[in-house]
Design a protein around this motif. Structure first.
Motif: not given
Length: 258
Positions: A24, A66-68, A71-72, A75, A85, A87, A92-94
């Motif tokens: 990350r 959410f590893d990237t 991805e966030c 979403e 968004s 991150w 790894a939170k979004c």
């Protein structure tokens, strides 16, 4: 033996956690600080702008796993009313938000959606109904100005210039914005309700003495007008002197057959 196994499990878990955090961190380092303030298409049709070390306003709980940052952002793009968004590489939170408001957070990236082509296309606005033309309003706009209230290039003085028409059995030619005898002898002066009514008065004048119906050109749109009924007064069949104030209709007779 069991204690040693437990220690080994903890060591493996810690190593795995360190590994995912390192991944990350690498994701974060690919964006910040080099791409701060830049726009990037991170997936087909989705373009975002990056803010480093910032997290957006949020009310709902963070989404986890959410590893990237991509991805966030994906979403957010798939969520109704989401515009920003955030991150966090550390956990790894979004966070998803529809409002633009920032606070500082180390290791966080805020992504602002610049373009999302996956959004549904707006419904096209219906084309406005066309304005009805004079022909749509009445059958003979040139001779029914009051009823149609027409006032365009084709009916520029109540009738089309040089138009020939019949009124109460008499034939006339219209002459727009011309008058040869200002102050000439007048058989009768009246206030007519319309241009057509002025010509009616000429047609109905006793003993066919009225040869010209004269009116104010400003009445072409259907208003009341001063109306002067005159004989020929030694003027030519086709008036020659330009006038911005008056127009007329001349009778067809032995002097001016057409």
């Amino acid at each position: 033996m069991k204690f040693n196994s437990f220690i080994m499990i903890l060591s493996v878990a810690g190593a795995f956690a360190d590994s995912t955090y390192q991944e990350r961190r690498e994701e974060y380092d690919e964006i910040c600080p080099e791409k701060r303030g830049q726009e990037e298409e991170i997936s087909p049709g989705l373009t975002v702008s990056y803010m480093c070390g910032r997290i957006g306003y949020y009310r709902k709980p963070a989404l986890e796993g959410f590893d990237t940052p991509g991805e966030c952002a994906d979403e957010c793009a798939a969520t109704s009313d989401c515009k920003w968004s955030s991150w966090d590489r550390s956990n790894a939170k979004c966070w998803l938000s529809g409002r633009f408001q920032q606070r500082t957070r180390r290791g966080a990236i805020q992504m602002i959606i610049v373009e999302n082509k996956s959004d549904p296309e707006p419904e096209p606005e219906p084309e406005p109904e066309p304005e009805p033309s004079c022909e749509d309003i009445c059958d003979d706009c040139a001779t029914k100005v009051k009823r149609c209230n027409c006032n365009d290039d084709r009916v520029n003085c109540g009738y089309t210039d040089k138009a020939q028409f019949t009124n109460n059995g008499k034939k006339y030619t219209a002459h727009c914005d011309k008058l040869d005898d200002y102050g000439g002898a007048t058989l009768k002066h009246l206030i007519a309700d319309s241009v057509e009514a002025c010509v009616d008065a000429c047609s109905e004048y006793p003993n066919n003495k009225c040869k010209r119906a004269i009116w104010s050109s400003s009445a072409a749109g259907g208003g009341r007008t001063g109306c002067w009924l005159r004989g020929w007064n030694n003027v030519p069949c086709n008036p020659q002197i330009d006038s911005s104030a008056f127009s007329s209709a001349h009778v067809h007779d032995d002097k001016c057959p057409k």
